[in-house]
Design an enzyme around this catalytic site. Sequence first.
Site, short mmCIF file in Angstrom:
data_model
loop_
_atom_site.label_atom_id
_atom_site.label_comp_id
_atom_site.label_asym_id
_atom_site.label_seq_id
_atom_site.Cartn_x
_atom_site.Cartn_y
_atom_site.Cartn_z
N LYS A 159 87.73 3.11 -0.08
CA LYS A 159 87.63 3.94 -1.22
C LYS A 159 88.63 5.18 -1.15
CE LYS A 159 83.84 5.04 -4.53
NZ LYS A 159 84.55 4.89 -5.92
N1 PPE Z 1 85.15 -0.70 -7.99
C1 PPE Z 1 86.48 0.60 -8.28
C2 PPE Z 1 87.09 1.19 -8.23
C3 PPE Z 1 84.85 1.64 -7.61
O1 PPE Z 1 85.49 3.06 -8.02
C4 PPE Z 1 83.39 1.74 -7.98
C5 PPE Z 1 82.75 2.82 -7.63
C6 PPE Z 1 83.10 0.28 -8.30
C7 PPE Z 1 83.79 -0.47 -7.85
C8 PPE Z 1 81.49 -0.15 -8.14
O2 PPE Z 1 81.37 0.01 -6.25
P1 PPE Z 1 79.73 0.94 -6.04
O3 PPE Z 1 79.71 2.08 -5.79
O4 PPE Z 1 79.52 0.29 -4.25
O5 PPE Z 1 79.03 0.20 -7.09
N2 PPE Z 1 83.05 3.96 -8.25
C9 PPE Z 1 82.40 5.52 -7.62
C10 PPE Z 1 83.57 6.65 -8.00
C11 PPE Z 1 83.41 6.85 -9.63
C12 PPE Z 1 84.00 7.79 -9.79
O6 PPE Z 1 84.43 8.55 -8.81
O7 PPE Z 1 83.83 8.73 -10.89
C13 PPE Z 1 81.07 5.24 -8.22
O8 PPE Z 1 80.77 4.68 -9.11
O9 PPE Z 1 80.53 5.92 -8.20
#
Ligand code: PPE
Length: 306
Positions: A159
């Site tokens: 990330k």
């Molecule tokens: N894909 C991407 C590209 C992504 O950024 C996130 C979270 C996910 C999948 C889902 O991951 P998880 O949160 O572990 O279930 N994106 C984060 C940032 C969003 C933002 O910066 O705006 C979030 O959901 O916190």
Amino acid sequence: MKLTPTSDIWMDGKFVAWDEAQVHVLTPSLHYGWGVYEGIRAYPTARGTAVFRLRDHLRRLHDSARVYLMDPGHSVDELTGASVELLRRTGLGAGYLRPLVYLDYGTMGVAPRLDSARVAIAAWPWGSYLGEKAEQEGCRLAVSSWQRNGVHSVPPLAKATGAYVNSALAKVAAVRAGYDDALMLTPGGHVAEASAANVFAVRDGVLFTPPVSDNILPGITRDTVITLARELGHEVREQSLTRSELYVADEAFLTGTAAEIVPVASVDDRPVGAGGCGPVTRRLREAFGDVVHGRTDTHDDWLTYV
Ligand code: PPE
């Protein structure tokens, strides 16, 4: 989404007033996007505020830092303690935590000094990520002409801050075209994910979601939903999907920390199922709500109480 300031931000072991949490404009992280971050949600429960899967997020922060050759200098345990303390200080009963590992100012050039990693954790109230309407009635997605970052360019499983120009190009284009979010594909035409959320399709009660090899960020919410769906008796398959398979799904939804679980109403103007929130999505949203709000003790290990 406008930021609502809170009292403090944790920076390298100290609490700093929100307005004083500054970095130098010449930090290489700003110029080259060399930084990694997390997004974590805290929820109100009957036992006070609880952070959802905090250690899993901080572990992923460490993993992302490893990909980018940075040592955060604070263990997962230390960052867990700092996160909890930050929530206490800010008095947030619910909100979003944003840990960030970035480089200190001092060198310039695309091979920055990597032994100067700094860490900050901020927290603020954050409501519905895709908007109330999308959350209730489903979001409208459009396949993006921007491909998702790939393993040969910018590793999708880390990330990294800089990686988000890819998400942002796709999301900005989708929003300007009147959609809620972009659906990004791999170079081979498989569905990867939305700009900041993973995607699931449901057909005949079976859940399908793209595998890690299709350039996704392996989401913690995705993992949560896979676990809950199996507990509810659904088969879950991690397999490649084409956009047309989403067109003909009975239901589809997005998962992410900020987004939580959002039904997909349409993809490229084709309504998914009956549009709105389908029954499987609804049941998963209820199960997710029960877990994050501590209304069931089956996954109490996922909650860190403040
Ligand atoms: N894909 C991407 C590209 C992504 O950024 C996130 C979270 C996910 C999948 C889902 O991951 P998880 O949160 O572990 O279930 N994106 C984060 C940032 C969003 C933002 O910066 O705006 C979030 O959901 O916190």
